[in-house]
Write an enzyme that holds these catalytic residues in place. Structure first.
Site, PDB file in Angstrom:
ATOM      1  N   LYS A  14      -0.397  -1.818  10.886  1.00  0.00           N
ATOM      2  CA  LYS A  14       0.115  -3.022   9.971  1.00  0.00           C
ATOM      3  C   LYS A  14      -0.557  -2.751   8.620  1.00  0.00           C
ATOM      4  O   LYS A  14      -1.799  -3.138   8.513  1.00  0.00           O
ATOM      5  CB  LYS A  14      -0.763  -4.303  10.749  1.00  0.00           C
ATOM      6  CG  LYS A  14      -0.017  -5.713  10.478  1.00  0.00           C
ATOM      7  CD  LYS A  14       0.475  -5.912   9.129  1.00  0.00           C
ATOM      8  CE  LYS A  14      -0.633  -6.717   8.353  1.00  0.00           C
ATOM      9  NZ  LYS A  14      -0.424  -6.810   7.054  1.00  0.00           N
TER      10      LYS A  14
ATOM     11  N   GLU B 151     -14.401  -1.695   9.914  1.00  0.00           N
ATOM     12  CA  GLU B 151     -14.974  -1.190   8.745  1.00  0.00           C
ATOM     13  C   GLU B 151     -14.779  -2.377   7.553  1.00  0.00           C
ATOM     14  O   GLU B 151     -13.670  -2.730   7.342  1.00  0.00           O
ATOM     15  CB  GLU B 151     -14.299   0.112   8.206  1.00  0.00           C
ATOM     16  CG  GLU B 151     -14.951   0.989   9.489  1.00  0.00           C
ATOM     17  CD  GLU B 151     -14.653   2.750   8.870  1.00  0.00           C
ATOM     18  OE1 GLU B 151     -14.076   2.891   7.594  1.00  0.00           O
ATOM     19  OE2 GLU B 151     -14.934   3.513   9.658  1.00  0.00           O
TER      20      GLU B 151
ATOM     21  N   CYS C  97     -15.020  -0.493  -1.190  1.00  0.00           N
ATOM     22  CA  CYS C  97     -15.727  -1.123  -0.247  1.00  0.00           C
ATOM     23  C   CYS C  97     -17.237  -0.482  -0.393  1.00  0.00           C
ATOM     24  O   CYS C  97     -18.120  -1.293  -0.382  1.00  0.00           O
ATOM     25  CB  CYS C  97     -15.477  -1.082   1.198  1.00  0.00           C
ATOM     26  SG  CYS C  97     -15.181   0.725   1.816  1.00  0.00           S
TER      27      CYS C  97
ATOM     28  N   GLU D 118     -19.627 -10.230  -1.793  1.00  0.00           N
ATOM     29  CA  GLU D 118     -18.808  -9.096  -2.300  1.00  0.00           C
ATOM     30  C   GLU D 118     -17.913  -9.609  -3.126  1.00  0.00           C
ATOM     31  O   GLU D 118     -16.846 -10.540  -2.941  1.00  0.00           O
ATOM     32  CB  GLU D 118     -18.046  -8.582  -1.104  1.00  0.00           C
ATOM     33  CG  GLU D 118     -17.165  -7.143  -1.449  1.00  0.00           C
ATOM     34  CD  GLU D 118     -16.543  -6.739  -0.245  1.00  0.00           C
ATOM     35  OE1 GLU D 118     -15.776  -7.452   0.419  1.00  0.00           O
ATOM     36  OE2 GLU D 118     -16.206  -5.256  -0.026  1.00  0.00           O
TER      37      GLU D 118
HETATM   38  P1  NAD Z   1      -8.309  -8.920   4.321  1.00  0.00           P
HETATM   39  O1  NAD Z   1      -9.338  -8.941   5.401  1.00  0.00           O
HETATM   40  O2  NAD Z   1      -7.853  -9.902   3.736  1.00  0.00           O
HETATM   41  O3  NAD Z   1      -6.949  -8.032   5.118  1.00  0.00           O
HETATM   42  C1  NAD Z   1      -6.980  -6.712   5.523  1.00  0.00           C
HETATM   43  C2  NAD Z   1      -5.891  -6.503   6.530  1.00  0.00           C
HETATM   44  O4  NAD Z   1      -5.863  -7.359   7.543  1.00  0.00           O
HETATM   45  C3  NAD Z   1      -4.533  -6.841   5.831  1.00  0.00           C
HETATM   46  O5  NAD Z   1      -3.706  -5.822   6.075  1.00  0.00           O
HETATM   47  C4  NAD Z   1      -4.014  -8.329   6.242  1.00  0.00           C
HETATM   48  O6  NAD Z   1      -2.802  -8.304   6.209  1.00  0.00           O
HETATM   49  C5  NAD Z   1      -4.764  -8.294   7.559  1.00  0.00           C
HETATM   50  N1  NAD Z   1      -5.007  -9.522   8.272  1.00  0.00           N
HETATM   51  C6  NAD Z   1      -5.471 -10.602   7.498  1.00  0.00           C
HETATM   52  N2  NAD Z   1      -5.575 -11.611   8.460  1.00  0.00           N
HETATM   53  C7  NAD Z   1      -5.216 -11.116   9.745  1.00  0.00           C
HETATM   54  C8  NAD Z   1      -5.292 -11.576  10.947  1.00  0.00           C
HETATM   55  N3  NAD Z   1      -5.702 -12.883  11.317  1.00  0.00           N
HETATM   56  N4  NAD Z   1      -5.244 -10.862  12.087  1.00  0.00           N
HETATM   57  C9  NAD Z   1      -4.769  -9.422  11.762  1.00  0.00           C
HETATM   58  N5  NAD Z   1      -4.567  -9.008  10.782  1.00  0.00           N
HETATM   59  C10 NAD Z   1      -4.959  -9.693   9.685  1.00  0.00           C
HETATM   60  O7  NAD Z   1      -8.991  -7.698   3.565  1.00  0.00           O
HETATM   61  P2  NAD Z   1      -8.418  -7.031   2.196  1.00  0.00           P
HETATM   62  O8  NAD Z   1      -8.621  -8.043   1.166  1.00  0.00           O
HETATM   63  O9  NAD Z   1      -7.017  -6.846   2.204  1.00  0.00           O
HETATM   64  O10 NAD Z   1      -9.060  -6.102   1.821  1.00  0.00           O
HETATM   65  C11 NAD Z   1     -10.432  -6.252   1.105  1.00  0.00           C
HETATM   66  C12 NAD Z   1     -11.463  -5.819   1.965  1.00  0.00           C
HETATM   67  O11 NAD Z   1     -11.591  -4.673   2.906  1.00  0.00           O
HETATM   68  C13 NAD Z   1     -13.195  -5.977   1.317  1.00  0.00           C
HETATM   69  O12 NAD Z   1     -13.752  -6.337   2.124  1.00  0.00           O
HETATM   70  C14 NAD Z   1     -13.544  -4.435   1.514  1.00  0.00           C
HETATM   71  O13 NAD Z   1     -14.769  -4.125   1.277  1.00  0.00           O
HETATM   72  C15 NAD Z   1     -12.770  -4.156   2.725  1.00  0.00           C
HETATM   73  N6  NAD Z   1     -12.732  -2.439   2.892  1.00  0.00           N
HETATM   74  C16 NAD Z   1     -13.356  -2.054   3.646  1.00  0.00           C
HETATM   75  C17 NAD Z   1     -13.540  -0.656   3.781  1.00  0.00           C
HETATM   76  C18 NAD Z   1     -14.338   0.167   4.889  1.00  0.00           C
HETATM   77  O14 NAD Z   1     -14.308   1.413   5.165  1.00  0.00           O
HETATM   78  N7  NAD Z   1     -15.708  -0.344   5.080  1.00  0.00           N
HETATM   79  C19 NAD Z   1     -12.497   0.269   3.314  1.00  0.00           C
HETATM   80  C20 NAD Z   1     -11.744  -0.651   2.202  1.00  0.00           C
HETATM   81  C21 NAD Z   1     -11.770  -1.888   2.147  1.00  0.00           C
END
Ligand code: NAD
Length: 486
Positions: free
Chosen positions: A180, A255, A288, A386
């Protein structure tokens, strides 16, 4: 055929399920952060598409799982070959879709995507040792078996890199995959599906469901036929997914976000410290791992600050397709509003905006200036939450012990960067730092064989090397008796 054309490449924006393109009645808009223009429309999936994709992955699982690791590796290398042959196209698509630098994609990110597939394919063949040991006369045979359907959910800041870093070990383990992708940068996932299919990845082994998180992502995490969920994203979403996964006791790898410190001790090489601090703005702060809290030891704080601000003023912000650009746009107007909100509230609470603090209007609507915030009060949100934009904070500390307390002082524990001229002192400092990855006098050096993940609220589990296989595979012990044989 619903497509988005970027740099001459037609990307089919429908789902990829069971080896076929599948359209939804509804679509969502895909906007380019480069100039805020509409790239086109993408299929907006929901429960029906999510269920169909899991069913396709489940149907493809037995045949894929029964291939030898070598046979799977041969196919994965062919996929990697096709990715390698299309690095330029993938780089262009990702840059237009999420605004990251084109030159980084060409030279760093997309070659890494290729490595993500090759490394784990080879690991399963060459390095995944199957220990055999004897206990009370019985032989124990340990194997890493395929576990079933792995759901992989990714964020927009590095979509294809983060996806393939999971697709590689999941497929090499013998699992089948439903991906996804993020709704703000959905395109490379679709193009990857096409390239993998052309290279001979069997139908159903890899599937893509496009759409919003709550509509397309949530049903994937609620499906009892799923064996593993790997989620990369924010803490609030992880909590929702953890609850859904608990219903079916599906193991999750999380993550998540960070608020990592860049600690500059008073014996640090100042040039190196400034270089490493400036690097924290990479990808317009949408990393991140970024060490967004600069913690500088008193004594060098004034000298460091003067040099740092001088360097920040020289950062070239602009079109991510331009070779000279160092920082491109931020992903989406909604996200920029969020970043601006953090900065405005910090200002209202009495912090000093030492640099930046707003969108660079000369470049349009999507380019938030590199920003430095000082004198924020210790418990304030700007020092603890963050931001995920080009916003760094600076705090000073006296003793190393005080620096350590500050460094560990958030609910996150993803990474840390420590700059020091003395190895023993750095070792003493890092010993009690709580973080999944710590860089000393360097930043962002990541090897696929190293464990990667977050401590505290920054995640659950580790991936990389054998840790990836520990998650995606089902570790099995078979005990053979010494007697009973004919
Ligand atoms: P997000 O949590 O809003 O979304 C991430 C993904 O989850 C998207 O594909 C979204 O459509 C999906 N999603 C949202 N709600 C969902 C649900 N209820 N069920 C299943 N899937 C769902 O995060 P974002 O804004 O896209 O990304 C930024 C975040 O990602 C930041 O907090 C960043 O630190 C983190 N991040 C972490 C790493 C790591 O390796 N630790 C790497 C990159 C980004």
């Amino acid at each position: 055929m619903p497509t988005i054309t970027i740099a001459g490449v037609d990307v089919d924006t429908r789902h990829w399920i069971g080896g076929q393109r599948v359209a939804s009645a509804e679509t969502f808009d895909d906007i380019s952060p480069i100039d805020g223009s509409l790239l086109g429309r993408v299929s907006r999936g929901g429960r029906a598409e999510a269920d169909a994709a899991v069913a396709a992955a489940k149907a493809a699982f037995p045949a894929w799982a029964r291939l030898t690791p070598l046979a799977r590796a041969e196919i994965l290398h062919r996929v990697a070959d096709n990715i390698e042959a299309h690095i330029e196209e993938l780089s262009q698509i990702e840059t237009h879709d999420n605004g990251s630098l084109l030159r980084s994609h060409r030279r760093g990110v997309m070659p890494r995507v290729v490595m993500n597939l090759r490394y784990f394919a080879d690991y399963a063949v060459e390095k995944l040792t199957h220990p055999v040991f004897e206990t009370r006369g019985h032989d124990n045979h340990v194997t890493w078996d395929p576990s079933g359907v792995a759901v992989i959910i990714t964020p927009w800041n590095a979509p294809l890199m983060l996806a393939t870093w999971r697709i590689g070990p999941a497929l090499a383990s013998g699992d089948t995959v439903v991906l996804k992708p993020p709704e703000w940068a959905p395109l490379t996932a679709s193009y990857f599906a096409q390239l993998a299919h052309e290279a001979g990845l069997p139908a159903g082994v890899f599937n893509v469901v496009q759409g919003y998180g709550a509509e397309a992502g949530a049903p994937l995490t609620e499906n009892p036929d799923v064996a593993r969920i790997c989620f990369t994203g924010s803490v609030p979403t992880a909590k929702v997914i953890a609850r859904a996964a608990a219903e079916n006791l599906i193991p999750c790898s999380f993550e998540l976000g960070g608020k990592s410190p860049t600690v500059i001790l008073d014996d640090a090489d100042l040039d190196l410290a400034v270089d490493l601090a400036v690097e924290q703005y990479d990808n317009a702060g949408q990393v991140c791992l970024a060490g967004t809290r600069l913690l500088v030891q008193e004594g060098i704080a004034d000298a460091f600050t003067a040099r740092f601000i001088e360097r920040v003023a020289q950062i070239r912000q602009g079109d991510p397709r331009d070779e000279e650009t160092q920082i491109g746009p931020n992903i989406h107007l909604k996200h920029i509003e969020r970043v601006q909100g953090f900065v405005d509230r910090a200002r209202s609470a009495g912090a000093t905006i030492a640099y930046g603090g707003e969108v660079n209007a000369d470049l349009g609507t999507h380019y938030f200036r590199p920003t430095l915030i000082r004198d924020a009060s210790p418990e304030s949100e700007i020092l603890t939450q963050e931001v995920f934009g080009p916003v760094l904070t600076m705090q000073t500390f006296g003793t190393d012990e005080e620096g350590l307390v500050l460094a560990n002082g958030t609910e996150f524990g993803l990474a840390a960067c420590v700059v020091s001229g003395n190895r023993e002192r750095a070792e003493a400092f890092t010993q009690f730092l709580v973080a999944g990855t710590i860089w000393v006098n360097c930043f962002f050096v990541r090897d696929l064989s190293a464990p990667f993940g977050g401590s505290k609220k920054s995640g659950i589990g580790r991936e990389g090397g054998v840790w990836s296989f520990d998650f995606y595979a089902d570790v099995k012990n078979t005990v053979y008796a010494p007697s009973g044989w004919k």
